[in-house]
Design a protein around this motif. Structure first.
Motif: not given
Length: 70
Positions: A23-30, A32-39, A64-68
């Motif tokens: 499996q290819r490892q995917v790391r989201l930038s800060d 991208q993570q903020a965008e994901l949480v907003q979406r 999401i848990r970390r953002a909360v």
């Protein structure tokens, strides 16, 4: 293995080429993570976000848990 010998399991082929099933490892930038949480806050489903970003749904939940908690 119990007699002190190393495991015979290989993670690469005999030619030293990585297995195609790895499996290819995917790391989201800060960003991208903020965008994901907003979406998610805007109503997107976790499963939908996981597909869109190419990550596992548990990873979406963790982000999401970390953002909360912040």
């Amino acid at each position: 293995m119990l007699d002190g010998k190393k495991s015979q399991v290989r993670r690469t082929s005999a030619e030293g080429v990585p297995s195609p099933n790895k499996q290819r490892q995917v790391r989201l930038s800060d960003t991208q993570q903020a965008e994901l949480v907003q979406r998610h806050r805007d109503g997107a489903f976790k499963k939908e976000l996981a597909r869109a970003y190419g990550i596992h749904v548990e990873t979406v939940r963790a982000i999401i848990r970390r953002a909360v908690q912040v």
